[in-house]
Design an enzyme around this catalytic site. Structure first.
Site, PDB file in Angstrom:
ATOM      1  N   SER B 155       0.839  -1.196   0.000  1.00 31.61           N
ATOM      2  CA  SER B 155       0.000   0.000   0.000  1.00 31.61           C
ATOM      3  C   SER B 155       0.882   1.258   0.000  1.00 31.61           C
ATOM      4  CB  SER B 155      -0.928  -0.063   1.221  1.00 31.61           C
ATOM      5  OG  SER B 155      -1.939   0.878   1.152  1.00 31.61           O
ATOM      6  N   ASP B 320      -9.005  -6.759  -4.114  1.00 29.89           N
ATOM      7  CA  ASP B 320      -8.618  -5.455  -3.566  1.00 29.89           C
ATOM      8  C   ASP B 320      -9.154  -4.371  -4.488  1.00 29.89           C
ATOM      9  OD1 ASP B 320      -7.414  -3.174  -2.591  1.00 29.89           O
ATOM     10  OD2 ASP B 320      -5.381  -3.976  -2.600  1.00 29.89           O
ATOM     11  N   HIS B 353      -7.981  -5.413   0.244  1.00 28.93           N
ATOM     12  CA  HIS B 353      -6.688  -4.771   0.434  1.00 28.93           C
ATOM     13  C   HIS B 353      -5.923  -5.378   1.615  1.00 28.93           C
ATOM     14  CE1 HIS B 353      -3.751  -1.652  -0.152  1.00 28.93           C
ATOM     15  NE2 HIS B 353      -3.942  -1.125   1.037  1.00 28.93           N
TER      16      HIS B 353
END
Lengths: 387, 387
Positions: B155, B320, B353
């Site tokens: 991320s 995600d 995610h």
């Protein structure tokens, strides 16, 4: 101002005052209530051409046309309702109401409780989809309409259309559920809970008695609207609309930067708080969460649909991720297994859940074709107007 | 307590006090700062086996192992870091820090400003990804590490890994960007803006000076966390985890019903506010929004990657939707066109995610294989340990 040729033109809201008590699903009873509604088109003498519009979370009775000569915007579903449009007012007598618990004139949290002289606020009961349908039946009775040619709705409105088909099978000929679901997913409930939490944690919410305190939980309600906005659009659609354009600030100078999408959301959030009621928002999202017609049949949706007699049209949109095509497919699968007459389509669109409000060609064509065929199968026997 | 065999066991955070001023991207200068970090494994004499972990929005330096014998939970990436794990501490000397602007001990909004005796609060500058990389370079220098065997992050951490490859090509041998993006989509920025708005509109935010007022914007920060939680999971994953199970209330009796997912979110939101700082949340989300290495090359990501010399691994997860596989594919496409050495995979997972934190077999295998091969290509010349 000259209205567009395919507009229903000037419309005037009407009021239905019901004195018959309404028994609610939560055990409460409304001794009486008022519903604000509009109608477009002409009811035939045999009353066979009535079509009911059911609105979604933030909707209301004003679905088409204009309220004044200088009205800047038409009703919320003007893209689909009008002479020659998908919901053709040359053929149908369209009825559109503000639901109980709404904040646009029908009895709800914002209206006065005669026994206290104050607005109902948080004391207004949590009405649910079945309650709305029951109140809509009362409105149909009031208008002398025994059988609706169609009940049509998107999102939460689609849930009402499905409930009509189940609860009043002999009073509805066609059911159209657009971008809807037989019940919400955990994710969808979660977004609603976040929106509610944003509202109830606003310092001005005052446990729902914000009017008494002459306040309005604007920040919380604005946040709720922002969450709705983002989740009702698609990632691709937002990319097309906003990209990463910068509204203010400058990366180079180190100034605080605001993106176009932030500016848009903040504007939309603020604007919404000026005309929508926070308690109504809570009530509407709870009705969404609780909808589950299969609860009465031990989770069996096929059995839940068993009583239905009408034709069904189930539409969804490819980029809608809050009421995804999979949720619509669940409805279709259950209807097929229940041996009902069902048509369905997944419409390609990058506009997410909001697609159902837009004049998307294939969508409008599918809706219009289905409705006109439905009407043709029940030809008017009194007026003799050719269809 | 006995720690699991493949755990790094007890770890103790260390502190790097830097007196060299750091020029920030926004034009400010930090005269000095402190970074809290942990290390796992053993640095070889030739210092060729150092691996830097970069954390995401709510992460920190404690990535693996335990802080005490009775620590209930290990570090946030313990699934991937340890002896024999994907990030193998038998091979790598792993460095994990809390970034500048964080709230776990490194200099940030929560730490004291010596010149005022109060916490920096909202006056702490908006550090961005390039600033973090520059401070991480200072930490590497402090540890005597010239070249990192790998920089690894998920991320926002993946963004730092990419920036390392661009800004310090001769100091990094391998870059691993997991569930990341070369820049955020409008939708992703919108969710961040809603989270920020939730925080700043909390009555206890006090324009960021909540500590001075002995307050904490718990409701806003809790809401921000709830938004993160829902959007970092997938619809299917939430369905599997929560379904529509009811926590309390009863539909039949009309009592207010709470779904499991609501209860879970509310708990998570509350818990987060006890250990995370609202100003840090604002700062981290802004860094996410502003990341765009192609800004310096007129939007040309291929050109932005031109300086890089390292190998790349780009991983993403099928479910995600905030850092979708498409965003990772954009990185891969640009790297291929820039003629870089890049491996990539989209890992099937229903956990959205959050997948990057989980021990998903194919993911762990891909990460471990890439890292061990990278190390094997630069064999240790001093210690002679067989690889």
């Amino acid at each position: 101002m000259t209205f567009p040729k395919n507009s229903v033109g000037l419309v005037t809201p009407q009021r239905y005052v019901c004195d018959t008590p309404l028994a609610l699903q939560n055990g409460d009873t409304l001794d009486g209530y008022e519903l604000v509604y509009e109608t477009y088109g002409k009811l035939k003498a045999d009353k066979s051409n009535a079509l009911l519009i059911c609105h979604a979370l933030s909707g209301h009775h004003h679905a088409a046309g204009y309220h004044s000569e200088d009205d800047a915007k038409p009703g919320w579903w003007d893209a689909c309702i009008g002479p020659g449009k998908a919901i053709d007012t040359d053929r149908f007598f369209v009825v559109s109401l503000n639901n109980l618990g709404g904040c646009h004139g029908s009895t709800g949290p914002r209206t006065l409780n005669p026994s206290t002289g104050k607005s109902h606020g948080p004391d207004f009961p949590n009405v649910v989809v079945k309650d709305w349908v029951n109140s809509q039946v009362a409105l149909a009775d009031h208008l002398g309409i025994k059988t609706l040619a169609a009940v049509v709705g998107g999102s939460l409105g689609g849930m009402q259309a499905l409930q009509w088909a189940i609860d009043y099978p002999d009073r509805v000929k066609a059911c159209v559920a657009i971008a809807s679901a037989a019940k919400l997913s955990a994710q969808n409930i979660a977004f609603n809970e976040i929106a509610r939490r944003a509202i109830t944690s606003d310092q001005d919410f005052n446990e729902g008695r914000y009017f008494d305190a002459e306040k309005n939980p604007e920040r919380g309600l604005g946040l709720a609207r922002m969450i709705g906005h983002v989740t009702y659009l698609s990632d691709d659609g937002m990319g097309t609309k906003f990209g990463r354009d910068i509204k203010s600030g400058d990366f180079g100078s180190g100034a605080d930067v605001e993106f176009q999408v932030e500016s848009y959301l903040n504007y939309q959030g603020r604007a919404f708080t000026q005309y929508f009621d926070a308690n109504t928002y809570l009530l509407m999202t709870k009705a969404l969460d609780h909808f589950d017609p299969a609860r009465e049949t031990n989770g069996d949706l096929v059995e839940a649909f068993a009583p239905a007699l009408c034709k069904f049209l189930v539409l969804s949109f490819s980029s809608d991720w809050r009421f995804s095509a999979e949720r619509s497919q669940e409805i279709v699968d259950a209807l097929v297994r229940a041996k009902k007459n069902v048509a369905s389509a997944v419409i390609e669109s990058e506009h997410g859940h909001d697609s159902f409000l837009l004049p998307i060609e294939r969508y409008v064509a599918a809706l219009g074709t289905f409705l006109n065929q439905s009407l043709a199968e029940h030809p008017n026997q009194a007026d003799g107007e050719p269809i």
